[in-house]
Each structure stands twice: as structure tokens, then as C-alpha cells.
Design an enzyme around this catalytic site. Structure first.
Site, PDB file in Angstrom:
ATOM      1  N   ASP A 150       0.862  -1.181   0.000  1.00 43.86           N
ATOM      2  CA  ASP A 150       0.000   0.000   0.000  1.00 43.86           C
ATOM      3  C   ASP A 150       0.899   1.231   0.000  1.00 43.86           C
ATOM      4  O   ASP A 150       1.464   1.607   1.029  1.00 43.86           O
ATOM      5  CB  ASP A 150      -0.914   0.013   1.240  1.00 43.86           C
ATOM      6  CG  ASP A 150      -1.984  -1.087   1.182  1.00 43.86           C
ATOM      7  OD1 ASP A 150      -1.749  -2.130   0.527  1.00 43.86           O
ATOM      8  OD2 ASP A 150      -3.052  -0.892   1.805  1.00 43.86           O
ATOM      9  N   LYS A 163      -6.859   3.399  -3.443  1.00 46.50           N
ATOM     10  CA  LYS A 163      -7.240   3.397  -2.028  1.00 46.50           C
ATOM     11  C   LYS A 163      -7.407   4.838  -1.563  1.00 46.50           C
ATOM     12  O   LYS A 163      -6.621   5.710  -1.940  1.00 46.50           O
ATOM     13  CB  LYS A 163      -6.146   2.667  -1.234  1.00 46.50           C
ATOM     14  CG  LYS A 163      -6.312   2.671   0.271  1.00 46.50           C
ATOM     15  CD  LYS A 163      -5.260   1.776   0.939  1.00 46.50           C
ATOM     16  CE  LYS A 163      -5.208   1.998   2.442  1.00 46.50           C
ATOM     17  NZ  LYS A 163      -4.134   1.227   3.094  1.00 46.50           N
ATOM     18  N   LYS A 214     -10.254   0.403  -2.521  1.00 43.36           N
ATOM     19  CA  LYS A 214     -10.176   0.167  -1.078  1.00 43.36           C
ATOM     20  C   LYS A 214     -10.407   1.459  -0.312  1.00 43.36           C
ATOM     21  O   LYS A 214      -9.530   2.312  -0.252  1.00 43.36           O
ATOM     22  CB  LYS A 214      -8.800  -0.411  -0.714  1.00 43.36           C
ATOM     23  CG  LYS A 214      -8.597  -0.604   0.800  1.00 43.36           C
ATOM     24  CD  LYS A 214      -7.248  -1.241   1.124  1.00 43.36           C
ATOM     25  CE  LYS A 214      -6.975  -1.222   2.625  1.00 43.36           C
ATOM     26  NZ  LYS A 214      -5.630  -1.736   2.959  1.00 43.36           N
TER      27      LYS A 214
END
Lengths: 325, 479
Positions: free
Chosen positions: A162, A225, A261
Site C-alpha cells: 500500500d 485506495k 479500497k
């Protein structure tokens, strides 16, 4: 879905279709600023409208189990220890020790130095290890340090990275720098999947969120995300709505699916179901899968478990019956 | 195609409403028998008979007007504005308290989804009473004086039964008038429940009278010599008949009639939100909306993209049981209206427009029409000119802003219009050129009690809502 998933997983950092667009700073800017604008009021009204869907009985049971399978169970604290991470990893594999039918979460999400510990506990359970990297959460470090951070996590066994984008570069209009950054991190990821965090609370406008989404998808991100969880506001329904529209439109254009996400601030089953309704009605049911939608959350899981128990037994049990890790 | 995330039925309970087997007329604060031929009101989603409703004869209407006149002369016009406001506030609060009951009853009698009656109709009804309650003691600042007209005869349609009642009754009462109101014959139940609310609020007898019936009862109200003011919402055809009937009398008239609104999408529009606006513009309330955006004018350069997105979005509309909380599009209000929608849609096909309807399973009983869009429509097609009053959208294209204006205005109607563009200056210039009473920018079908609403040309005259809405119920600053 398998065909699409394979092609996405193996795709290189740039899609041929976008060579012209990412060929120069000015063409990239022209493209991003040429995307249809977002009307803030209309976007928020749409998200609020979908949030009124009433999900009951069988649909609710389905949604709860799906949401559990989509959780990236997260601990990103300075005070994290190996013990804490081991506990979290055990929980991810068996969220409800009293009920073996309860599915495992998608992943645990930790800092790079905790990856090895998490991996050791999780083994081949199928639960992935996700690591935040690239000088998370601010992203304020030199490029080689960000790449080293990424490689370090991957070498320690991370299945997913991430990363955070350089919001300073994005906000000052240096889109090419952001594109290059994502592409390079993607390369450093090797086989690990890349999630690109925008920190939408800092990008502020929905137009920016849409542009960042396209930028990250063109650069080869597997997931987009919303947030690090360290900045308020974190994930919101309208921001996620914009990102779901972006992945939907991206597939329309390229045939490739990108995951979404939302992370931070999603605490209740009710919230999670609102997100799933939005996934279903905006991006479409193909995204109703942990491969394509995740929740970055820590406290959400216990509420999902409590609601799950309520669905199966008809009774609410107290929070003491669920583990605090 | 089955979806893995199939929403389970989520029906709103109808146990909260208590529908009586039969209803009388509400005259002088009491329910009384009517002397006409009683009629049945049905649930358009199931064709189940809900109740038998009295028809007001000419004599019943006369009785109602006399009760209204008495209440006007003896009580309501003499009462201070602040006192009248107390009653209106009380009514508004009771509407909120009984909101769920009203919403369920409205959905049962009208066929509209509970989502809309719960989240739009009933909250806006309460807001109207609150808003006009606030004006009752401030009329000297209205610009129209503070002298009421007397007895108002009001005739309302079936598409927003309680909301149209609120638009009519709240300003009338705030200004000191008394009313005789006729709800539509297919949707009388919430008006009759409103009558109970008037009793609950201890509203003085005769201030509000509700007489049920069809065209003849409406004609009797309009023609009654002791009615000072006629307010009508409904079809242009009936509106013209009313205008003829009151011509040469002292009666004041406001008419809110049909429409064929253009919803204009420019190539720089926020497209995803524009799609929502198009859907909301024509499929909200099954398209039973006088200001519905029934003509989509889309700039040629984005027409294909808009159509692809629109059809995809339309495919997610959930058509079915009005009481299910996840229903987006409910039942057509009556067999008669369904026949009209079918007829005009058939004409659209016959005239060569291309028809596309959402793939959805319609219930076997009740009155249903799938959300439908016609492309390749030209100005010469009847589906581009006549009000369909159903979930049917006609799509036309344009090349330049001036062509958009020309096509948008090329209709005998002029109730509303929508403009979708990211360019503020274009919004203002379009709003100046569009001959429509309401122009929405980057939104559609937004209603607020503070905002005046009404039409140009054959869409009627007079305004309802806002300060302007007071004009219809006051004698004017010189009186």
C-alpha cells in the site's frame, strides 16, 4: 472474472492504450483535466440516496460474510510490537474462534518491519500480508528511500504493497512525477500487488479524486485506495463513489479491472453495507469480491462479527464475547 | 441475469395505517355522508379495493362552501396572523409525527415508492406548513397586502396527493382564507387523513373542507358563485375549461398545468451527475410529474456516451412493490393513465423513434410500465410534443447552445427546464433564454417551500411557493 484478473495481475506498469497520454507532461495534464467534472452536490446526493437501501435477512447475511472477507485488518501504530501483530494475524485467520464457519479476512496490513512476523503467523492460510510503504503516511522522502522501503517489505514476504502518492506533487500539478513514482514503485513490487493511496482528505475535491484515480490506474496500480487513516476526513461514501465510477469507466475503456479500497473511519456493519451497495450499483457485481474491493479497517471487524452472531443466533451478545487484539 | 447480491424484500409495514371501509365528506369539521354516487379507490400496485369514498353532489359542494364562508366571516379572517400561525405550526408538527403513517398511506393509494413518499413528499408537505405558518403574522411585509380573498376552491391532481394539498392549503390558510378542496378521485385517502389531522389540531370547523369526487364535483366547486378564488393543478385541458368557466366573474385563478420540460446536457456537463439528473427528471414518481424532464436534449458530441451511461443506469432501477424500501419506480396510478402511456409509446414507435426499455419483470397484477427511452426523436414526433406523464423519455440532440434554446422553447408548455454544464456563465445565459417558470442547473426536480413554482404559456399562471405564492391568496397592496 478469472480472465480479467489474470490479465490485470500480469500487466506491466503502463498500458499501451495510454502511451500517447503519458508521453508528456502536457498531454497527461490535458487528459486528466479533460475528464468529465464532478458536481459536488449531485455526487453527494447520489451517495446519500444509495445509503438508504434497506439490506435485510439473506442479503444482510451475504453482505456481512463478504465484508469480513474484504477486511484488510490493520494496525499501523508506532507502538506496534511483534506480539501485537501475531495476535492480529491469528484473528485474521479465525475472526470468530467460536464459529468455524466465519470466513477469514483478506489480509493483515502492517508496517514493513512487521511483515516477516505477520507472514510467519499466517503461513499458507490464504490471508495475505499487506505492507504500507513509500514513507507512509506522508510520503515525504527521497525516491530511492521509497523504493528501498518497498523492496524491503516485498523481500520480507509482503503480498501487497500500500503506497502513498506524493500529494505535494499532485497538488502542484506535477502529474508526471506522480505517474513516474507509481510506475517505479510498481516495478519495485515485483509480484506483489500494488495499492495506491491518494489521501483524499488532502486532495479535497472530487475532481482531484477522479484525476488521481485515472493517474494511478494508467500507471498500473492494482487497487486505488482512499486514505492512510492518519488524516481526516478518511474514507467517505462520495469519495468512494467517484473511485468506483473511475474503475468502472476504466474497465469499459481497457477491459481491465482495478480494485478499490476505502480505508479509515468505516466502523460499523451498517457503514460497510452501504459501501457494498455502492459497489454493487456503481461498479457492478463483478467487484463484489475481495480481489476487487477491500475495507481498510481495524474496529470494523468486531462489529461485523457481532452482527453475524446476531444473524445466526437471533441475539446480540456483548463486546466481551469478541476478541480485542 | 442473477446478481450474487440480491436484495431481500424489505417491505415497510402497512400495519401503521388504518384504512376504513368507507369515507364521507369533511364539511364544517365533521365527516358527513355524500349525496352523489360513491366510488372506490384502489391500490394501483395490486388493484385491491382500499375503500369506498363518497361523491360530493352539487348540494354537498354548496354545503361545504357555506361552511367555509361561515368560518371565514366569523372566525378565520378575524383571527390574528399569529393565532392562525399556531394552528399551522400544529398541523405541521402532527404531519411530522404521523409522517410514517402518511407516507405508507400515500404509497398504497398512489403507487409511488415508499422511498419517495417517506423522503420527499411528506417532509416537503410538513416544510410547506412550517414555511407558510411563518408568513401568517408577517403578511404586511409580503408586498401583497394582508387582506385575504375569502373562500378558495381548490382542485388537485393524483401525482402528489398530499403535497399538492399542502401547496394549496398552507398559503391559503396563512393568508386568512378558508378552503374547499377536492382531491383526485384515484387518490383521496391522504386528504381524508389530513382532515382527521385538522380535527386533531382543533382547527376551527369550516376552515378546511374536503369534498371527494371526480370531474363533476370539481366543476361544481369552480362554478360556485360564492367561491372567491380557484386554484387548480392538473391537465392543460381541464385548466382551459376552468379558465373559460371563471371568465367574466370576479374570481381570481391560478393554474398549474402540464409540461414537456427540456433537460439540456452540454458536452462539458458533469456526466455522472447529469445521468442521475436525467433519471431523476423522468423516472421520479414514475414520470407522473408535471415538471418532469421528459425531453432530453443532449449535445451531439456526447450523445452516444450519455446514452450508454443512461441505459446502464436505467438497468439498475428497481421496479416493483411500492412499499418495498428498495423500490425506485412504483406503479402507474391508474388503468386509464397506463393506457395513455401505452398509446403514446406505441405512437412513438409507429412514428419511427427507437424504443428501449429496461429489462425488468413487472408484477402480473396492478398497473406497470417499464422505464423507457426513445432515441432518434425529432421535434415533429408526438412523443416530443405531448405530455406522456409516465416513465418515458424522448431523446433529441443539438449542436449549439442556440439550437438547444430553440428546441427547448419550441413547445406550447413552459413549466420547467434543466441545464447541465460546468460553465457558470452558460447556466445564466441559458436560464435567461429558456421560457420556463423553473430552470434547474446541474440538478432536477428540486422542491422547496421557499422557492416559487409555476409556468409560462400553456403550463399555467400564478406562482405557488415562496413569498410569490402569497399573491394568489391576498387582495394586493392597494386593498
Amino acid at each position: 472474472m478469472t480472465a480479467t484478473s489474470t490479465s490485470t495481475a500480469s500487466s506491466a506498469s503502463s498500458h499501451g492504450a495510454f502511451d500517447d497520454i503519458v508521453g508528456s507532461d502536457s498531454s497527461l495534464r490535458r487528459f486528466l483535466h479533460g475528464l468529465p467534472g464532478v458536481d459536488q452536490v449531485g455526487c453527494e446526493a447520489r451517495a446519500a440516496g444509495l445509503a438508504t437501501r434497506s439490506i435485510k435477512t439473506t442479503a444482510k447475511a451475504f453482505a456481512i460474510d463478504l465484508a469480513i472477507r474484504m477486511v484488510d485488518l490493520t494496525t499501523l501504530e508506532g507502538q506496534d510490537t511483534h506480539g501485537k501483530v501475531r495476535a492480529l494475524a491469528s484473528k485474521a485467520m479465525r475472526p470468530d474462534p467460536a464459529d468455524p464457519t466465519c470466513p477469514a479476512t483478506a489480509a493483515v496490513c502492517v508496517y514493513p518491519d512487521m511483515v516477516a512476523t505477520a507472514k510467519q503467523t499466517l503461513g499458507d492460510s490464504g490471508v495475505n500480508v499487506a505492507a504500507v510503504a513509500t514513507a507512509f503516511p506522508s510520503g515525504r522522502a527521497a525516491m530511492d528511500i521509497k523504493l528501498a522501503d518497498t523492496r524491503d517489505a516485498v523481500e520480507a514476504g509482503a503480498d501487497e504493497i500500500d503506497m502513498v502518492i506524493d500529494r505535494g506533487a499532485f497538488l502542484s500539478g506535477r502529474y508526471m512525477d506522480v505517474y513516474e513514482e507509481i510506475a517505479q514503485v510498481k516495478q519495485a513490487c515485483g509480484d506483489a500487488h500494488l495499492k495506491v493511496i491518494f489521501e483524499t482528505g488532502e486532495l479535497q475535491t472530487y475532481d482531484n479524486v477522479r484525476r488521481a484515480s485515472w493517474l494511478a490506474m494508467m500507471a498500473g496500480g492494482h487497487f486505488i485506495k482512499t486514505s492512510t487513516g492518519k488524516v481526516q476526513p478518511a474514507a467517505t461514501l462520495p469519495v468512494t463513489l467517484i473511485m468506483l465510477e473511475a474503475v468502472r469507466d476504466f474497465r469499459e475503456q481497457t477491459g481491465q479491472m482495478v480494485g478499490v479500497k476505502p480505508a479509515g473511519g468505516i466502523k460499523t456493519t451498517k457503514d460497510a453495507i452501504k459501501y457494498l451497495v455502492m459497489v454493487n450499483e456503481i461498479a457492478g457485481p463483478d467487484w463484489l469480491d475481495p480481489d476487487w474491493f477491500r475495507f481498510g479497517a481495524s474496529t470494523l471487524l468486531n462489529d461485523l462479527l457481532m452482527q453475524r452472531t446476531k444473524m445466526t443466533t437471533g441475539r446480540y451478545s456483548g463486546p466481551d464475547y469478541f476478541t480485542l487484539d | 441475469m442473477t446478481n450474487i447480491f440480491e436484495y431481500a424484500p424489505a417491505p415497510e409495514s402497512r400495519a401503521i395505517v388504518d384504512i376504513k371501509p368507507s369515507y364521507g365528506l369533511f364539511i364544517n369539521g365533521e365527516f358527513v355522508d355524500g349525496h352523489g354516487t360513491s366510488f372506490k379507490t384502489i391500490n394501483p400496485a395490486t388493484e385491491e379495493v382500499l375503500a369506498e369514498v363518497a361523491e360530493a353532489s352539487d348540494a354537498d359542494v354548496d354545503e361545504a362552501v357555506r361552511a367555509a364562508r361561515r368560518a371565514y366571516t366569523r372566525v378565520w379572517s378575524r383571527m390574528s396572523g399569529a393565532e392562525r400561525a399556531k394552528y399551522l405550526y400544529r398541523i405541521a408538527r402532527i404531519i411530522q409525527e404521523r409522517g410514517r403513517e402518511l407516507a405508507v398511506l400515500e404509497s398504497i393509494d398512489n403507487g409511488k415508492p415508499i422511498k419517495e413518499s417517506r423522503d420527499v413528499d411528506i417532509p416537503v408537505v410538513a416544510a410547506h406548513f412550517f414555511y407558510y405558518a411563518g408568513w401568517a403574522d408577517k403578511l404586511e411585509h409580503s408586498g401583497y397586502g394582508s387582506t385575504p380573498l375569502g373562500v378558495a376552491g381548490q382542485v388537485i391532481p393524483w401525482n402528489f396527493p398530499l403535497l399538492m394539498l399542502a401547496w394549496k392549503i398552507a398559503p391559503a390558510l396563512a393568508c386568512g382564507n378558508t378552503v374547499v378542496l377536492k382531491p383526485a378521485e384515484t387518490t383521496p385517502l391522504t386528504a381524508l387523513l389530513f382532515a382527521e389531522i385538522c380535527q386533531q389540531a382543533d382547527l376551527p370547523p369550516g376552515v378546511v373542507n374536503i369534498v371527494t369526487g371526480a370531474g363533476d364535483t370539481g366543476r361544481a366547486i369552480v362554478a360556485h358563485p360564492d367561491v372567491d378564488k380557484v386554484a387548480f393543478t392538473g391537465s392543460t385541458e381541464v385548466g382551459k375549461a376552468i379558465a373559460r368557466a371563471v371568465a367574466g366573474t370576479e374570481k381570481k385563478v391560478t393554474l398549474e398545468l402540464g409540461g414537456k420540460a427540456a433537460n439540456i446536457v452540454f458536452d462539458d456537463a458533469p456526466l455522472d451527475q447529469a445521468i442521475e439528473g436525467i433519471v431523476n427528471g423522468i423516472f421520479f414518481n414514475q414520470g407522473h410529474v408535471c415538471c418532469a424532464g421528459s425531453r432530453l436534449l443532449v449535445q451531439e458530441s456526447v450523445a452516444d456516451e450519455v446514452m450508454t451511461r443512461l441505459k446502464r443506469r436505467m438497468s439498475t432501477l428497481r421496479v416493483g412493490d411500492p412499499l418495498d424500501k428498495n423500490t425506485d419506480v412504483g406503479a402507474i396510478n391508474s388503468a386509464e393513465q397506463l393506457a395513455k402511456i401505452r398509446e403514446l409509446s406505441q405512437i412513438g414507435e409507429d412514428e419511427g423513434a427507437e424504443r428501449w426499455s429496461t429489462p425488468c419483470d413487472l408484477p402480473s397484477k396492478g398497473f406497470w410500465f417499464e422505464p423507457t427511452v426513445f432515441t432518434g426523436v425529432s421535434q415533429a414526433h408526438r412523443i416530443a410534443r405531448e405530455e406522456i406523464f409516465g416513465p418515458v423519455l424522448s431523446v433529441l440532440t443539438f449542436r449549439t447552445p442556440s439550437e438547444a434554446v430553440e428546441k427547448a422553447n419550441n413547445t406550447p408548455f413552459g413549466l420547467s427546464a434543466g441545464v447541465w454544464t460546468d460553465k457558470g456563465s452558460r447556466i445564466l445565459s441559458m436560464a435567461n433564454k429558456l421560457r420556463a417558470g423553473v430552470v434547474w442547473a446541474n440538478t432536477f426536480n428540486k422542491f422547496d417551500p421557499t422557492s416559487p413554482f409555476g409556468g409560462y404559456k400553456e403550463s399555467g399562471y400564478g406562482r405557488e411557493g415562496g413569498r410569490h405564492g402569497l399573491e394568489a391568496y391576498l387582495k394586493g397592496a392597494d386593498a
